[in-house]
Motif scaffolding. Structure first.
Motif, PDB file in Angstrom:
ATOM      1  N   SER A  83       0.847  -1.007  -0.031  1.00 55.95           N
ATOM      2  CA  SER A  83      -0.003  -0.068   0.057  1.00 55.95           C
ATOM      3  C   SER A  83       0.853   1.354   0.109  1.00 55.95           C
ATOM      4  O   SER A  83       2.013   1.228   0.433  1.00 55.95           O
ATOM      5  N   SER A 103      -3.392  -9.075   2.908  1.00 56.10           N
ATOM      6  CA  SER A 103      -3.847  -7.760   2.309  1.00 56.10           C
ATOM      7  C   SER A 103      -3.220  -6.547   3.450  1.00 56.10           C
ATOM      8  O   SER A 103      -3.009  -7.053   4.739  1.00 56.10           O
ATOM      9  N   GLY A 105      -3.328  -2.075   3.991  1.00 54.96           N
ATOM     10  CA  GLY A 105      -3.542  -0.634   3.693  1.00 54.96           C
ATOM     11  C   GLY A 105      -3.009   0.469   4.738  1.00 54.96           C
ATOM     12  O   GLY A 105      -3.091   0.154   5.881  1.00 54.96           O
ATOM     13  N   ASP A 107      -2.563   4.628   5.453  1.00 53.82           N
ATOM     14  CA  ASP A 107      -2.999   6.065   4.800  1.00 53.82           C
ATOM     15  C   ASP A 107      -2.582   6.981   5.903  1.00 53.82           C
ATOM     16  O   ASP A 107      -2.223   6.737   7.239  1.00 53.82           O
ATOM     17  N   SER A 153      -7.671   3.488   4.798  1.00 55.61           N
ATOM     18  CA  SER A 153      -6.760   2.239   4.983  1.00 55.61           C
ATOM     19  C   SER A 153      -7.641   1.040   4.921  1.00 55.61           C
ATOM     20  O   SER A 153      -7.225   0.102   4.285  1.00 55.61           O
ATOM     21  N   LYS A 156      -8.160   0.412   1.118  1.00 53.74           N
ATOM     22  CA  LYS A 156      -6.928  -0.158   0.580  1.00 53.74           C
ATOM     23  C   LYS A 156      -6.743  -1.600   0.761  1.00 53.74           C
ATOM     24  O   LYS A 156      -6.264  -2.310  -0.134  1.00 53.74           O
ATOM     25  N   ALA A 157      -7.139  -1.934   1.859  1.00 49.81           N
ATOM     26  CA  ALA A 157      -6.900  -3.581   2.315  1.00 49.81           C
ATOM     27  C   ALA A 157      -7.881  -4.386   1.638  1.00 49.81           C
ATOM     28  O   ALA A 157      -7.677  -5.596   1.311  1.00 49.81           O
TER      29      ALA A 157
END
Length: 226
Positions: A83, A103, A105, A107, A153, A156-157
């Motif tokens: 990410s 995965s 994420g 931010d 976040s 994004k995950a």
């Protein structure tokens, strides 16, 4: 800062302000993406890729182009998940081997109030109630901005696992403040739509971590294998 929010298996690289890090020379495919972009956008695009390429090197992976794919999600080398994030004065990338995490994420956002009207667009009524209580107890944190970052976040995950959009209203986030009362802690995101399949098991929530420091809020979500 981001490193504090991630497990040891994840490699992260970040840039604060003007620390002398130069933007990565872009590959031709990347140049094509930002060919018509303004100078600020081009610099941010290249700087976050400098972070990503350094993270690849730390994992023993030859640096290569990172192209935005469907819905802008970055395309990572085979065998890696990761990410990226950037905002004014900050850029970061986090990478991990796909065998270690399903995965992740990350931010980062400026630690400042959200523009007027944005909170109502991104927060559920239950979240707004919790933010009011948190603000009363910990007024030094812009909780609405932290909520926005946490939802970024989560998305994004989520996206690499589902290849589907996740609306702000489809995850209900609750923050937990660290036991010392300092501006850091964890959060839980309950998915309000069917969650992704991970290792054949459908998961209904994500867990993350957050911090506030150096004029920024930062959040992360990691999704372990089932």
């Amino acid at each position: 800062m981001i490193e504090e929010l991630l497990p040891d298996s994840v490699v992260s690289v970040e840039v604060h302000g003007d620390d002398g890090t130069e933007p990565a020379p872009l590959y031709p495919q990347e140049e094509a993406v930002v060919a018509r972009a303004v100078a600020k956008r081009r610099r941010e695009f290249a700087l976050v890729r400098a972070c990503a390429r350094r993270a690849m090197e730390k994992l023993g992976v030859p640096p290569q182009a990172v192209l935005p794919g469907e819905r802008g999600a970055p395309g990572w080398p085979a065998g890696l998940v990761g990410s990226m994030t950037h905002c004014e004065g900050y850029a970061a990338a986090a990478l991990v081997r796909a065998t270690d995490l399903a995965s992740l994420g990350i931010d980062a956002e400026p630690h400042a109030p959200l523009p007027e009207g944005v909170l109502e667009a991104v927060a559920l009524p239950s979240e707004q109630d919790r933010l009011r209580r948190l603000t009363a107890r910990h007024p030094g944190v812009h909780w609405e901005r932290l909520l926005f970052s946490a939802k970024e976040s989560v998305y994004k995950a989520w996206f690499p696992l589902t290849r589907k959009w996740l609306d702000f209203s489809e995850a209900d986030i609750e923050f937990v403040v660290g036991p010392d009362g300092a501006p850091h802690g964890r959060f839980h995101a309950e998915l309000l739509v069917p969650g992704p399949l991970v290792g054949g098991r459908r998961i209904g929530s994500f867990d993350g971590r957050w911090t506030v420091q150096r004029g920024l809020v930062a959040t992360s979500v990691t999704v372990p294998h089932a």
